[in-house]
Design a protein around this motif. Structure first.
Motif, PDB file in Angstrom:
ATOM      1  N   VAL A 218     -45.238 -19.375 -73.994  1.00 52.30           N
ATOM      2  CA  VAL A 218     -45.124 -18.446 -74.950  1.00 52.30           C
ATOM      3  C   VAL A 218     -44.607 -16.945 -74.562  1.00 52.30           C
ATOM      4  O   VAL A 218     -45.238 -15.953 -74.919  1.00 52.30           O
ATOM      5  CB  VAL A 218     -46.383 -18.149 -75.618  1.00 52.30           C
ATOM      6  CG1 VAL A 218     -46.667 -19.616 -76.604  1.00 52.30           C
ATOM      7  CG2 VAL A 218     -47.652 -17.854 -74.815  1.00 52.30           C
ATOM      8  N   ARG A 219     -43.916 -17.087 -73.434  1.00 50.71           N
ATOM      9  CA  ARG A 219     -43.501 -15.921 -72.664  1.00 50.71           C
ATOM     10  C   ARG A 219     -42.516 -15.024 -73.520  1.00 50.71           C
ATOM     11  O   ARG A 219     -42.775 -13.676 -73.641  1.00 50.71           O
ATOM     12  CB  ARG A 219     -42.556 -15.948 -71.489  1.00 50.71           C
ATOM     13  CG  ARG A 219     -43.372 -16.487 -70.479  1.00 50.71           C
ATOM     14  CD  ARG A 219     -42.448 -17.068 -69.060  1.00 50.71           C
ATOM     15  NE  ARG A 219     -41.602 -18.486 -69.455  1.00 50.71           N
ATOM     16  CZ  ARG A 219     -40.763 -18.738 -68.475  1.00 50.71           C
ATOM     17  NH1 ARG A 219     -40.415 -18.127 -67.375  1.00 50.71           N
ATOM     18  NH2 ARG A 219     -40.252 -19.883 -68.905  1.00 50.71           N
ATOM     19  N   PRO A 220     -41.618 -15.589 -74.689  1.00 48.98           N
ATOM     20  CA  PRO A 220     -41.365 -14.852 -75.759  1.00 48.98           C
ATOM     21  C   PRO A 220     -42.157 -13.850 -76.375  1.00 48.98           C
ATOM     22  O   PRO A 220     -41.991 -12.642 -76.796  1.00 48.98           O
ATOM     23  CB  PRO A 220     -40.188 -15.685 -76.314  1.00 48.98           C
ATOM     24  CG  PRO A 220     -40.061 -16.858 -75.462  1.00 48.98           C
ATOM     25  CD  PRO A 220     -41.353 -16.947 -74.643  1.00 48.98           C
ATOM     26  N   ALA A 221     -43.361 -14.634 -76.809  1.00 48.73           N
ATOM     27  CA  ALA A 221     -44.375 -13.818 -77.524  1.00 48.73           C
ATOM     28  C   ALA A 221     -44.885 -12.719 -76.773  1.00 48.73           C
ATOM     29  O   ALA A 221     -45.384 -11.759 -77.116  1.00 48.73           O
ATOM     30  CB  ALA A 221     -45.395 -14.901 -78.031  1.00 48.73           C
ATOM     31  N   LEU A 222     -45.223 -12.718 -75.310  1.00 48.11           N
ATOM     32  CA  LEU A 222     -45.636 -11.780 -74.553  1.00 48.11           C
ATOM     33  C   LEU A 222     -44.579 -10.592 -74.498  1.00 48.11           C
ATOM     34  O   LEU A 222     -45.334  -9.390 -74.807  1.00 48.11           O
ATOM     35  CB  LEU A 222     -45.928 -12.365 -72.993  1.00 48.11           C
ATOM     36  CG  LEU A 222     -46.982 -13.128 -72.880  1.00 48.11           C
ATOM     37  CD1 LEU A 222     -46.772 -14.012 -71.441  1.00 48.11           C
ATOM     38  CD2 LEU A 222     -48.173 -12.745 -73.072  1.00 48.11           C
ATOM     39  N   VAL A 223     -43.489 -10.693 -74.308  1.00 48.16           N
ATOM     40  CA  VAL A 223     -42.512  -9.759 -74.148  1.00 48.16           C
ATOM     41  C   VAL A 223     -42.333  -9.085 -75.788  1.00 48.16           C
ATOM     42  O   VAL A 223     -42.370  -7.876 -75.804  1.00 48.16           O
ATOM     43  CB  VAL A 223     -41.166 -10.200 -73.736  1.00 48.16           C
ATOM     44  CG1 VAL A 223     -40.281  -9.104 -73.639  1.00 48.16           C
ATOM     45  CG2 VAL A 223     -41.454 -10.851 -72.412  1.00 48.16           C
ATOM     46  N   THR A 224     -42.467  -9.904 -76.733  1.00 52.16           N
ATOM     47  CA  THR A 224     -42.271  -9.156 -77.993  1.00 52.16           C
ATOM     48  C   THR A 224     -43.459  -8.494 -78.366  1.00 52.16           C
ATOM     49  O   THR A 224     -43.453  -7.538 -78.848  1.00 52.16           O
ATOM     50  CB  THR A 224     -42.038 -10.319 -79.070  1.00 52.16           C
ATOM     51  OG1 THR A 224     -41.062 -11.023 -78.777  1.00 52.16           O
ATOM     52  CG2 THR A 224     -41.786  -9.821 -80.455  1.00 52.16           C
ATOM     53  N   ALA A 225     -44.734  -8.968 -78.043  1.00 49.96           N
ATOM     54  CA  ALA A 225     -45.871  -8.283 -78.531  1.00 49.96           C
ATOM     55  C   ALA A 225     -46.015  -6.873 -77.481  1.00 49.96           C
ATOM     56  O   ALA A 225     -46.515  -5.841 -78.143  1.00 49.96           O
ATOM     57  CB  ALA A 225     -47.104  -8.969 -78.044  1.00 49.96           C
ATOM     58  N   LEU A 226     -45.677  -7.000 -76.340  1.00 50.70           N
ATOM     59  CA  LEU A 226     -45.521  -5.543 -75.367  1.00 50.70           C
ATOM     60  C   LEU A 226     -44.477  -4.754 -75.902  1.00 50.70           C
ATOM     61  O   LEU A 226     -44.994  -3.568 -76.018  1.00 50.70           O
ATOM     62  CB  LEU A 226     -45.222  -6.148 -74.014  1.00 50.70           C
ATOM     63  CG  LEU A 226     -46.185  -6.872 -73.190  1.00 50.70           C
ATOM     64  CD1 LEU A 226     -45.666  -7.261 -71.748  1.00 50.70           C
ATOM     65  CD2 LEU A 226     -47.601  -5.956 -73.139  1.00 50.70           C
ATOM     66  N   LEU A 227     -43.558  -5.009 -76.442  1.00 48.54           N
ATOM     67  CA  LEU A 227     -42.356  -4.042 -76.732  1.00 48.54           C
ATOM     68  C   LEU A 227     -42.720  -3.587 -78.092  1.00 48.54           C
ATOM     69  O   LEU A 227     -42.658  -2.350 -78.243  1.00 48.54           O
ATOM     70  CB  LEU A 227     -40.970  -4.924 -77.132  1.00 48.54           C
ATOM     71  CG  LEU A 227     -40.302  -5.009 -75.857  1.00 48.54           C
ATOM     72  CD1 LEU A 227     -38.933  -5.903 -76.139  1.00 48.54           C
ATOM     73  CD2 LEU A 227     -40.189  -3.932 -74.907  1.00 48.54           C
ATOM     74  N   LEU A 228     -43.406  -4.403 -79.066  1.00 48.55           N
ATOM     75  CA  LEU A 228     -43.744  -3.869 -80.433  1.00 48.55           C
ATOM     76  C   LEU A 228     -44.973  -3.067 -80.212  1.00 48.55           C
ATOM     77  O   LEU A 228     -45.135  -2.016 -81.001  1.00 48.55           O
ATOM     78  CB  LEU A 228     -43.924  -4.758 -81.401  1.00 48.55           C
ATOM     79  CG  LEU A 228     -42.955  -5.972 -81.615  1.00 48.55           C
ATOM     80  CD1 LEU A 228     -43.362  -7.174 -82.324  1.00 48.55           C
ATOM     81  CD2 LEU A 228     -42.085  -4.966 -82.446  1.00 48.55           C
ATOM     82  N   THR A 229     -45.765  -3.275 -79.189  1.00 46.97           N
ATOM     83  CA  THR A 229     -46.925  -2.421 -79.000  1.00 46.97           C
ATOM     84  C   THR A 229     -46.669  -1.267 -78.244  1.00 46.97           C
ATOM     85  O   THR A 229     -47.280  -0.029 -78.524  1.00 46.97           O
ATOM     86  CB  THR A 229     -48.046  -2.944 -78.437  1.00 46.97           C
ATOM     87  OG1 THR A 229     -48.386  -4.462 -78.999  1.00 46.97           O
ATOM     88  CG2 THR A 229     -49.316  -2.372 -78.136  1.00 46.97           C
ATOM     89  N   PHE A 230     -45.694  -1.175 -77.375  1.00 46.69           N
ATOM     90  CA  PHE A 230     -45.437   0.041 -76.586  1.00 46.69           C
ATOM     91  C   PHE A 230     -44.946   1.079 -77.285  1.00 46.69           C
ATOM     92  O   PHE A 230     -45.136   2.403 -77.079  1.00 46.69           O
ATOM     93  CB  PHE A 230     -43.987  -0.392 -75.449  1.00 46.69           C
ATOM     94  CG  PHE A 230     -43.513   0.659 -74.670  1.00 46.69           C
ATOM     95  CD1 PHE A 230     -44.273   1.024 -73.640  1.00 46.69           C
ATOM     96  CD2 PHE A 230     -42.502   1.335 -75.209  1.00 46.69           C
ATOM     97  CE1 PHE A 230     -43.621   1.955 -72.726  1.00 46.69           C
ATOM     98  CE2 PHE A 230     -41.998   2.670 -74.394  1.00 46.69           C
ATOM     99  CZ  PHE A 230     -42.688   2.638 -73.114  1.00 46.69           C
ATOM    100  N   ILE A 231     -44.072   0.998 -78.262  1.00 47.97           N
ATOM    101  CA  ILE A 231     -43.592   2.054 -79.422  1.00 47.97           C
ATOM    102  C   ILE A 231     -44.689   2.974 -79.932  1.00 47.97           C
ATOM    103  O   ILE A 231     -44.609   4.059 -79.909  1.00 47.97           O
ATOM    104  CB  ILE A 231     -42.859   1.430 -80.347  1.00 47.97           C
ATOM    105  CG1 ILE A 231     -41.573   0.955 -79.696  1.00 47.97           C
ATOM    106  CG2 ILE A 231     -42.380   2.622 -81.255  1.00 47.97           C
ATOM    107  CD1 ILE A 231     -40.466   0.054 -80.566  1.00 47.97           C
ATOM    108  N   GLY A 232     -45.736   2.176 -80.429  1.00 51.06           N
ATOM    109  CA  GLY A 232     -46.874   2.723 -81.002  1.00 51.06           C
ATOM    110  C   GLY A 232     -47.623   3.856 -80.084  1.00 51.06           C
ATOM    111  O   GLY A 232     -47.200   5.287 -80.308  1.00 51.06           O
TER     112      GLY A 232
END
Length: 307
Positions: A218-232
């Motif tokens: 689930v490495r795509p999920a890790l990067v996606t969650a990090l990117l979406l969380t980073f902006i906030g």
């Protein structure tokens, strides 16, 4: 009666389409030259309209003499300078603001990954009483605006825990991200149960299953969650402004807001200095998105499982 094909005549049964025809039916329809040109023009205009505010912000931050008209988007090269960056840096210390934003965002990302992965794995893979209710509560949290919780959170963190003017006080309200929990849960649900059953038969524990089997898939999920969380947290203003009073601890978004409200009017080019600060604040987000944008549309989970 079945129709027989006579050798040498070249006659084929009508019920069997040729291989070339089947291949043509499955292939995507090609655009004509005119359609391709129109599509290119529309996409180019859309890209220009989207990128123009960023371009105008960058150009405005480099102008020695401010020009707020449309002509300011095409300035005289002699009017371009880095003076605005030095001006705002002398007032709010851009590097310290970036460091504070990095510490705040890094702490939130760490909590997002750790607790999001653990909670998502428990909701997707483990069988336990109350799992459905917990998942429903995680969905319910998405409907509650954060502003509604700020006053009780401030009383709890600043008064009861004494964490005002503290990095931990800024991070705690965001350390668990319910959206990340849902992302990880959905990715874990796609993994075949046979992988986990076979590993349990071999004596692997749940944490080893999570670390050795689930996370690599689930490495795509890790990067996606990090990117979406980073902006906030990187752009967060209200909570850090509420919990911090010392300027040396404030993230860059809060420092810029304080600069605009108190100091900007007394500078020689407040417009350019404000835009310079905005460029510094937006640059890390833009760079990260450009570098990791392919993970937003990543769909290699199936191939990973098959391999």
């Amino acid at each position: 009666m079945m129709t027989q094909t006579t050798p040498g005549t070249g006659v084929r049964p009508a019920s069997r389409p040729s291989r070339r025809r089947r291949r043509d039916l499955s292939a995507p329809r090609r655009l004509t030259r005119g359609q391709a040109i129109v599509q290119g023009i529309v996409l180019t205009l859309g890209a220009i309209a989207f990128l123009f505010p960023f371009y105008y912000m960058l150009v405005g931050s480099l102008q020695a003499e401010p020009d707020t008209s449309v002509a300011g988007a095409f300035p005289n090269p002699a009017n371009l300078t880095l003076q605005n960056y030095g001006e705002i840096n002398s007032r709010i210390n851009l590097f310290q603001g970036l460091v504070n934003s990095g510490i705040f965002t890094g702490g939130v990302l760490l909590g997002t990954v750790v607790f999001g992965v653990l909670a998502g794995y428990a909701l997707a893979i483990l069988q336990w009483r109350g799992r459905g209710v917990t998942f429903a509560l995680a969905l319910l949290v998405q409907t509650i605006p954060f502003q509604l919780l700020m006053i009780p959170l401030y009383v709890l963190i600043a008064r009861n825990y004494g964490l005002a003017d503290n990095y931990l006080g800024m991070i705690l309200p965001f350390v668990i991200n319910s959206a990340a929990v849902l992302i990880f849960r959905q990715y874990f649900l796609q993994l075949p149960r046979e992988l986990f059953d076979a590993a349990r038969v071999d004596g692997a524990g749940e944490f080893r299953l999570l670390w050795r089997i689930a996370l690599p898939l689930v490495r795509p999920a890790l990067v996606t969650a990090l990117l979406l969380t980073f902006i906030g947290p990187w752009n967060e203003f209200l909570w850090p402004f509420l919990i911090t009073k010392e300027a040396s601890l404030q993230p860059l978004a809060v420092s810029l807001a304080n600069y605009i409200s108190t100091v900007a009017g007394s500078t020689s080019n407040p417009y350019g200095a404000i835009l310079a600060g905005a460029v510094v604040l937006a640059a890390p987000v833009v760079v990260l998105f450009i570098v990791f944008q392919r993970y937003f549309t990543s769909s290699d989970l199936g191939s990973s499982v098959k391999g």
